[in-house]
Design an enzyme around this catalytic site. Sequence first.
Site, PDB file in Angstrom:
ATOM      1  N   SER A   1       0.736  -0.738   0.125  1.00  0.00           N
ATOM      2  CA  SER A   1       0.176  -0.080  -0.208  1.00  0.00           C
ATOM      3  C   SER A   1       0.927   0.792   0.109  1.00  0.00           C
ATOM      4  O   SER A   1       1.608   1.277   0.389  1.00  0.00           O
ATOM      5  CB  SER A   1      -1.079  -0.225   1.389  1.00  0.00           C
ATOM      6  OG  SER A   1      -1.533   1.490   1.514  1.00  0.00           O
TER       7      SER A   1
ATOM      8  N   TYR B   1      -1.099  -0.729  10.253  1.00  0.00           N
ATOM      9  CA  TYR B   1      -1.215  -0.922   9.394  1.00  0.00           C
ATOM     10  C   TYR B   1      -0.077  -0.349   8.350  1.00  0.00           C
ATOM     11  O   TYR B   1       0.510  -0.655   7.287  1.00  0.00           O
ATOM     12  CB  TYR B   1      -3.200  -0.046   8.457  1.00  0.00           C
ATOM     13  CG  TYR B   1      -2.922   0.010   6.960  1.00  0.00           C
ATOM     14  CD1 TYR B   1      -3.772  -2.073   6.478  1.00  0.00           C
ATOM     15  CD2 TYR B   1      -2.920   0.475   5.830  1.00  0.00           C
ATOM     16  CE1 TYR B   1      -3.436  -1.683   5.185  1.00  0.00           C
ATOM     17  CE2 TYR B   1      -3.571   0.846   4.434  1.00  0.00           C
ATOM     18  CZ  TYR B   1      -3.384  -0.535   4.316  1.00  0.00           C
ATOM     19  OH  TYR B   1      -3.872  -1.189   2.661  1.00  0.00           O
TER      20      TYR B   1
END
Length: 264
Positions: free
Chosen positions: A145, A158
């Site tokens: 990501s 995350y």
Amino acid sequence: MEGWSLQGRNFLVTGGTKGIGLATSKALLAHGAAGLIVCSRGPSPEVVSSLQSDYSDRTIVHVQCDVSTPEGRTALVNATKKTFSCLHGLVNNVGINIRKDISEQTPDEYHSIMTTNVDSAYFLSKLLADVFATTDGATIVNVSSAAGLQSSGTGAAYGLSKAALNHLTRILACEWATRKIRVNAVCPWMTMTPMLEDAIKTNPNQLDKVKAWTPMHRLAQPEEIAAPIVFLSLPASSYITGQVLAVDGGLTSQGFDGPCVTPS
């Protein structure tokens, strides 16, 4: 053009029945993949049936498991080895996020993010080491990501998990280069997946800021992330390994959205 075909090659895609994973599954098959295993935590009979119907001449298997757990990974690895004598590509796509800042994130939430996003990729790569093709070469593509490249405001846990996945990509690429196993990662920015739709359902307008800040002024579609994943799985990319590719509409190239990008 043979470098642009996956004919005769077998792949495993985690989280392969929706979002980026499903788009990747379809793209791999469209490029000629002979065999495909997809896994998901829940049942996906309609999706799997549709893939099997569209590509009735291929081997397509669904495994329901939770790859964040040792038991789930063992079940998936056993099914893979039972189905294929050799594996040509692994796409570590499965991932979750629980959007909270560090002061609000619970220990259980932290561990859930880390075991899903990091442990699954680390241990599946390790457990499948002896089934990867060595003659024709094999590929691992980790779906990371943009949050693993810089802060994106989606939570420390995350971002940490995705940064770890990026570094795993670089290290494993070096460790396994002589084994003809290439390891790369793609780092998507906001992509309109079911996971994102669920995250924004209480406030869809929060995407307006995302679009305004991204140089291309839009979100990605799953197919736009699947395309570079497939490229990194093709023989055509045979000299690319250890790379972390941002697929982000220009986000990580931008420090400040000045008037030459978005006129006031």
